[in-house]
Design a protein around this motif. Sequence first.
Motif, mmCIF file in Angstrom:
data_model
loop_
_atom_site.group_PDB
_atom_site.id
_atom_site.type_symbol
_atom_site.label_atom_id
_atom_site.label_comp_id
_atom_site.label_asym_id
_atom_site.label_seq_id
_atom_site.Cartn_x
_atom_site.Cartn_y
_atom_site.Cartn_z
ATOM 1 N N TYR A 106 0.837 -1.203 0.000
ATOM 2 C CA TYR A 106 0.000 0.000 0.000
ATOM 3 C C TYR A 106 0.875 1.257 0.000
ATOM 4 O O TYR A 106 0.596 2.229 -0.716
ATOM 5 C CB TYR A 106 -0.916 -0.020 1.222
ATOM 6 N N TYR A 107 1.931 1.234 0.803
ATOM 7 C CA TYR A 107 2.829 2.378 0.860
ATOM 8 C C TYR A 107 3.538 2.595 -0.476
ATOM 9 O O TYR A 107 3.713 3.742 -0.929
ATOM 10 C CB TYR A 107 3.869 2.177 1.968
ATOM 11 N N LYS A 108 3.972 1.524 -1.115
ATOM 12 C CA LYS A 108 4.657 1.645 -2.393
ATOM 13 C C LYS A 108 3.792 2.359 -3.436
ATOM 14 O O LYS A 108 4.286 3.144 -4.244
ATOM 15 C CB LYS A 108 5.051 0.261 -2.915
ATOM 16 N N ILE A 109 2.494 2.075 -3.417
ATOM 17 C CA ILE A 109 1.604 2.643 -4.433
ATOM 18 C C ILE A 109 1.109 4.033 -4.051
ATOM 19 O O ILE A 109 1.070 4.943 -4.870
ATOM 20 C CB ILE A 109 0.408 1.697 -4.680
ATOM 21 N N THR A 110 0.726 4.210 -2.793
ATOM 22 C CA THR A 110 0.099 5.472 -2.382
ATOM 23 C C THR A 110 1.095 6.488 -1.828
ATOM 24 O O THR A 110 0.797 7.687 -1.804
ATOM 25 C CB THR A 110 -0.980 5.219 -1.320
ATOM 26 N N GLY A 111 2.232 6.028 -1.315
ATOM 27 C CA GLY A 111 3.203 6.934 -0.733
ATOM 28 C C GLY A 111 2.918 7.312 0.707
ATOM 29 O O GLY A 111 3.565 8.200 1.264
ATOM 30 N N LYS A 112 1.954 6.647 1.337
ATOM 31 C CA LYS A 112 1.632 6.926 2.746
ATOM 32 C C LYS A 112 1.311 5.622 3.447
ATOM 33 O O LYS A 112 0.881 4.643 2.817
ATOM 34 C CB LYS A 112 0.449 7.893 2.849
ATOM 35 N N ASN A 113 1.518 5.623 4.750
ATOM 36 C CA ASN A 113 1.253 4.418 5.538
ATOM 37 C C ASN A 113 -0.239 4.261 5.789
ATOM 38 O O ASN A 113 -0.971 5.244 5.952
ATOM 39 C CB ASN A 113 1.985 4.486 6.884
ATOM 40 N N LEU A 114 -0.670 3.016 5.845
ATOM 41 C CA LEU A 114 -2.067 2.708 6.134
ATOM 42 C C LEU A 114 -2.359 3.014 7.599
ATOM 43 O O LEU A 114 -1.577 2.676 8.482
ATOM 44 C CB LEU A 114 -2.330 1.230 5.843
ATOM 45 N N GLN A 115 -3.478 3.687 7.844
ATOM 46 C CA GLN A 115 -3.850 4.070 9.200
ATOM 47 C C GLN A 115 -5.134 3.356 9.621
ATOM 48 O O GLN A 115 -5.996 3.048 8.795
ATOM 49 C CB GLN A 115 -4.062 5.584 9.285
ATOM 50 N N PHE A 116 -5.238 3.097 10.929
ATOM 51 C CA PHE A 116 -6.415 2.447 11.512
ATOM 52 C C PHE A 116 -6.952 3.351 12.626
ATOM 53 O O PHE A 116 -6.585 3.196 13.789
ATOM 54 C CB PHE A 116 -6.052 1.069 12.054
ATOM 55 N N PRO A 117 -7.806 4.292 12.270
ATOM 56 C CA PRO A 117 -8.254 5.311 13.240
ATOM 57 C C PRO A 117 -8.898 4.706 14.482
ATOM 58 O O PRO A 117 -9.799 3.863 14.388
ATOM 59 C CB PRO A 117 -9.282 6.128 12.437
ATOM 60 N N LEU A 118 -8.407 5.120 15.644
ATOM 61 C CA LEU A 118 -8.972 4.767 16.952
ATOM 62 C C LEU A 118 -8.930 3.269 17.252
ATOM 63 O O LEU A 118 -9.554 2.815 18.218
ATOM 64 C CB LEU A 118 -10.423 5.260 17.068
ATOM 65 N N LEU A 119 -8.202 2.498 16.468
ATOM 66 C CA LEU A 119 -8.208 1.047 16.664
ATOM 67 C C LEU A 119 -7.604 0.660 18.009
ATOM 68 O O LEU A 119 -8.161 -0.170 18.739
ATOM 69 C CB LEU A 119 -7.453 0.355 15.530
ATOM 70 N N SER A 120 -6.470 1.245 18.363
ATOM 71 C CA SER A 120 -5.821 0.894 19.627
ATOM 72 C C SER A 120 -6.687 1.283 20.822
ATOM 73 O O SER A 120 -6.803 0.521 21.797
ATOM 74 C CB SER A 120 -4.451 1.573 19.733
ATOM 75 N N THR A 121 -7.325 2.457 20.756
ATOM 76 C CA THR A 121 -8.233 2.881 21.835
ATOM 77 C C THR A 121 -9.436 1.955 21.933
ATOM 78 O O THR A 121 -9.863 1.577 23.024
ATOM 79 C CB THR A 121 -8.704 4.323 21.599
ATOM 80 N N LEU A 122 -9.965 1.580 20.779
ATOM 81 C CA LEU A 122 -11.124 0.691 20.744
ATOM 82 C C LEU A 122 -10.796 -0.667 21.348
ATOM 83 O O LEU A 122 -11.621 -1.261 22.062
ATOM 84 C CB LEU A 122 -11.603 0.526 19.300
ATOM 85 N N ILE A 123 -9.586 -1.156 21.100
ATOM 86 C CA ILE A 123 -9.171 -2.447 21.647
ATOM 87 C C ILE A 123 -9.119 -2.393 23.170
ATOM 88 O O ILE A 123 -9.561 -3.328 23.850
ATOM 89 C CB ILE A 123 -7.809 -2.869 21.054
ATOM 90 N N ILE A 124 -8.596 -1.310 23.708
ATOM 91 C CA ILE A 124 -8.534 -1.162 25.174
ATOM 92 C C ILE A 124 -9.940 -1.169 25.767
ATOM 93 O O ILE A 124 -10.221 -1.880 26.750
ATOM 94 C CB ILE A 124 -7.802 0.142 25.548
ATOM 95 N N ILE A 125 -10.846 -0.396 25.163
ATOM 96 C CA ILE A 125 -12.223 -0.302 25.680
ATOM 97 C C ILE A 125 -12.929 -1.650 25.589
ATOM 98 O O ILE A 125 -13.562 -2.113 26.554
ATOM 99 C CB ILE A 125 -13.011 0.777 24.900
ATOM 100 N N ILE A 126 -12.814 -2.315 24.443
ATOM 101 C CA ILE A 126 -13.506 -3.596 24.244
ATOM 102 C C ILE A 126 -12.928 -4.670 25.168
ATOM 103 O O ILE A 126 -13.677 -5.468 25.747
ATOM 104 C CB ILE A 126 -13.406 -4.034 22.770
ATOM 105 N N SER A 127 -11.614 -4.697 25.319
ATOM 106 C CA SER A 127 -10.982 -5.710 26.167
ATOM 107 C C SER A 127 -11.411 -5.558 27.617
ATOM 108 O O SER A 127 -11.742 -6.548 28.291
ATOM 109 C CB SER A 127 -9.458 -5.614 26.051
ATOM 110 N N LEU A 128 -11.410 -4.319 28.111
ATOM 111 C CA LEU A 128 -11.882 -4.077 29.478
ATOM 112 C C LEU A 128 -13.356 -4.446 29.607
ATOM 113 O O LEU A 128 -13.773 -5.036 30.609
ATOM 114 C CB LEU A 128 -11.673 -2.603 29.850
#
Length: 422
Positions: free
Chosen positions: A164-186
């Motif tokens: 994805y980076y090779k083609i688009t020139g930017k890294n793929l992002q996962f908005p709020l994923l890490s925060t969501l994991i903390i909330i769901i796990s708790l």
Amino acid sequence: MEISDLAQLYGNELHIKQISKWLRGSARAQEIQKRSELDSKDGHVIDEHDQFFRDHKLLLVLFRVLGVMPIQRGEIGRITFGWTSIPMLYAYVFYVVTTVLVVLVGYERFDILLNKSKKFDEYIYSIIFIIYLIPHFFIPFVGWGVAYEVCDYKNSWGGFQLHYYKITGKNLQFPLLSTLIIIISLGCLILAVVFLLTLSALLEGFTLYHTTAYLHIITMINMNCALWYINCRAVGNASTALAESFQNDVDRNCSAYIIAHYRVLWLSLSDLLQKMGNAYARTYSTYSLFMMANITVAVYGFTSEIVDHGIRFSFKEIGLLVDSTYCLFLLFVFCDCSHQASLNIARRVQVTLLQVNLSQVDPATRKEIDIFLVAIQMNPPKVSLKGYTVVNRELVTASVATIAIYLIVLLQFKISLLNMRG
């Protein structure tokens, strides 16, 4: 032809003869060509662009703590598994300890079922509590046994994000994923604790000691649903980002070279979705069967109480209803997020391709658009559990229909017994 085969074919034959022509006329193509020199086998390069691992590594840690999926970032840029690794040795010890607890509590539940239960609702609850112990014994089969396939799936994310980076020139992002994991796990842990403490306080024969055998099982069931949701959400984020980038590139420079690259990227994402289903096939096949069995027993117990005594909504009846609703909700989340992930991968890309004015592009670009549309039609993105079933909303209706059939048979059998006694 499999998606992975198509991806490899098109990846190796991206109009090699035309590349030099496009490079002279397109700065965008020159950027892609320069980034394509990045080595996908270099762990440091993969690690630099592997945002998915950084965002969801807490989930991997939690599954290691539960002893269910003892995988780790054993090498730079790669997730590994070994039968003699430290996480696996911990999993052995944890499983032995919890198995002792499960066997002791299971013996007591069987004793209550066979010797102490006098009323129908007590039988039903004893059966349900025994069913809830069964997933513990599936862990070596549905957890450790698929670890290598899970590693392959997780590592495919690194390759896809670099592509994805090779083609688009930017890294793929996962908005709020890490925060969501903390909330769901708790939330998963809190729900399991509250559920078990409530049962211990309100049900006769369910002591606080019994909760020790059920805590990791209920938490594991909740976390499995959360794991599937997070994976499907990540695929949805990736498909959205791919579609938006594709739309922008087509609007600025609709060329055969650009479309061919995005076709390969799209096929890689579809292959990633397929690998997800294959990697977790055992886990979620048994997960679905467990949910169906639990729903069937709980609803049968609830309806039987109504047949015998009418609608009283005692605590035990409400407990059966809550149990069946809870399991049905988890089954629906499992199927619905898969449906959404599959749907999102193809829809926006197809719309972008169909909106291109073919009269304003050259023959090579028209050919690439046709090939892309054919690739989508021939390989519709779907989550298949190794071919046993496709996970989508239809699976919910099929499961409910199966449960209804079993309930009708069980209730007819019960009514026949009542008529014989009468």
